[in-house]
Enzyme design. Structure first.
Site, PDB file in Angstrom:
ATOM      1  N   HIS A   1      -3.282  -5.000   1.760  1.00 44.99           N
ATOM      2  CA  HIS A   1      -2.609  -5.186   3.057  1.00 44.99           C
ATOM      3  C   HIS A   1      -2.525  -6.671   3.406  1.00 44.99           C
ATOM      4  O   HIS A   1      -3.421  -7.190   4.079  1.00 44.99           O
ATOM      5  CB  HIS A   1      -3.387  -4.447   4.148  1.00 44.99           C
ATOM      6  CG  HIS A   1      -3.225  -2.974   4.118  1.00 44.99           C
ATOM      7  ND1 HIS A   1      -2.370  -2.298   4.952  1.00 44.99           N
ATOM      8  CD2 HIS A   1      -3.791  -2.041   3.335  1.00 44.99           C
ATOM      9  CE1 HIS A   1      -2.414  -1.004   4.697  1.00 44.99           C
ATOM     10  NE2 HIS A   1      -3.281  -0.817   3.714  1.00 44.99           N
TER      11      HIS A   1
ATOM     12  N   GLU B   1      -0.852  -8.107   5.545  1.00 48.55           N
ATOM     13  CA  GLU B   1      -0.592  -8.344   6.981  1.00 48.55           C
ATOM     14  C   GLU B   1      -1.881  -8.402   7.794  1.00 48.55           C
ATOM     15  O   GLU B   1      -1.851  -8.761   8.964  1.00 48.55           O
ATOM     16  CB  GLU B   1       0.340  -7.248   7.529  1.00 48.55           C
ATOM     17  CG  GLU B   1      -0.296  -5.896   7.810  1.00 48.55           C
ATOM     18  CD  GLU B   1      -0.574  -5.037   6.564  1.00 48.55           C
ATOM     19  OE1 GLU B   1      -0.433  -5.556   5.431  1.00 48.55           O
ATOM     20  OE2 GLU B   1      -0.952  -3.873   6.724  1.00 48.55           O
TER      21      GLU B   1
ATOM     22  N   CYS C   1       0.833  -1.206   0.000  1.00 48.91           N
ATOM     23  CA  CYS C   1       0.000   0.000   0.000  1.00 48.91           C
ATOM     24  C   CYS C   1       0.871   1.262   0.000  1.00 48.91           C
ATOM     25  O   CYS C   1       1.534   1.526  -0.996  1.00 48.91           O
ATOM     26  CB  CYS C   1      -1.011  -0.054   1.149  1.00 48.91           C
ATOM     27  SG  CYS C   1      -2.404   1.031   0.854  1.00 48.91           S
TER      28      CYS C   1
HETATM   29  N1  GLN Z   1      -3.360   2.084   3.568  1.00 53.11           N
HETATM   30  C1  GLN Z   1      -2.418   2.798   3.003  1.00 53.11           C
HETATM   31  O1  GLN Z   1      -1.234   2.514   3.096  1.00 53.11           O
HETATM   32  C2  GLN Z   1      -2.885   4.032   2.304  1.00 53.11           C
HETATM   33  C3  GLN Z   1      -1.834   4.746   1.514  1.00 53.11           C
HETATM   34  C4  GLN Z   1      -2.085   6.236   1.520  1.00 53.11           C
HETATM   35  N2  GLN Z   1      -3.289   6.556   0.823  1.00 53.11           N
HETATM   36  C5  GLN Z   1      -0.889   6.969   0.942  1.00 53.11           C
HETATM   37  O2  GLN Z   1      -1.004   7.721   0.046  1.00 53.11           O
HETATM   38  O3  GLN Z   1       0.186   6.795   1.396  1.00 53.11           O
END
Ligand code: GLN
Length: 199
Positions: free
Chosen positions: A179, A181, A81
């Site tokens: 994610h 995890e 992410c």
């Molecule tokens: N759950 C996340 O890691 C979101 C990422 C977040 N929107 C970012 O720009 O870093």
């Protein structure tokens, strides 16, 4: 072979669950916040969280240069992410002036899924796994474009984002929009550990 030592970048974000997942697979896992800690690991996870905050803290902790150096030297890294954004060479919809660590030859779009579906979950087929993972997306990026040396591991199969790339690998670098995890399924971490052991 002794179990690999995996660091989880512990500046901000979802550190504890990555450590738990890696330990469940028998890896040695610890948080990394200092240059000396980075130097002591065989591989790194860059977790989800907020990429703008994470890159700022990397600078504050004098980790930006050392992280880029180790990535350039071939350190295996799993970015999830926000961690995917951190690894990307190019970012669409970045915050003004937002930098990344880079290394992964992709363009990611930050907060790509938009307001209506900014957080959702569901089954996702991932190359190398014989059944879908339950993928959790939280204000996630997607991969907008990949260079020729990047292998696509997963694409969204249904809904408005159908076809969008959400997991990739390029040599020792691996990244997911979701994610892995979250929950009890450690197979994505398992794929990453296989990659670490190959090296
Ligand atoms: N759950 C996340 O890691 C979101 C990422 C977040 N929107 C970012 O720009 O870093």
């Amino acid at each position: 072979m002794p179990s690999p030592r995996i660091g989880v970048l512990a500046l901000q974000g979802d550190v504890v669950d990555h450590v738990r997942a890696l330990r469940a697979l028998g890896a040695e896992a610890t948080g990394v916040r200092r240059v000396a800690e980075l130097a002591a690991v065989d591989a790194l996870v860059v977790p989800g969280g907020e990429s703008t905050t994470m890159i700022r803290l990397a600078r504050v902790f004098d980790l930006l240069g050392p992280l880029r150096e180790r990535i350039a030297e071939g350190l295996p890294v799993l970015g999830t992410c926000a961690g995917m954004i951190m690894l990307a060479d190019r970012v669409e919809d970045a915050a003004p002036g937002q930098e990344t660590l880079g290394g992964l030859h992709v363009t990611v779009r930050r907060n790509a899924f938009g307001r209506q579906v900014d957080s959702f979950e569901g089954p996702l087929d991932v190359a190398g796994l014989d059944s879908p993972v339950h993928a959790v997306f939280i204000r996630a990026p997607w991969v907008e474009a990949v260079d020729d040396d990047v292998e696509v591991l997963a694409r969204v199969a249904h809904g408005p984002a159908v076809g969008r790339i959400v997991a990739v690998r390029q040599g020792p670098l691996m990244a997911t929009s979701f994610h892995p995890e979250v929950g009890e399924d450690t197979r994505i971490h398992g794929l990453f550990l296989d990659l670490v052991r190959e090296r």
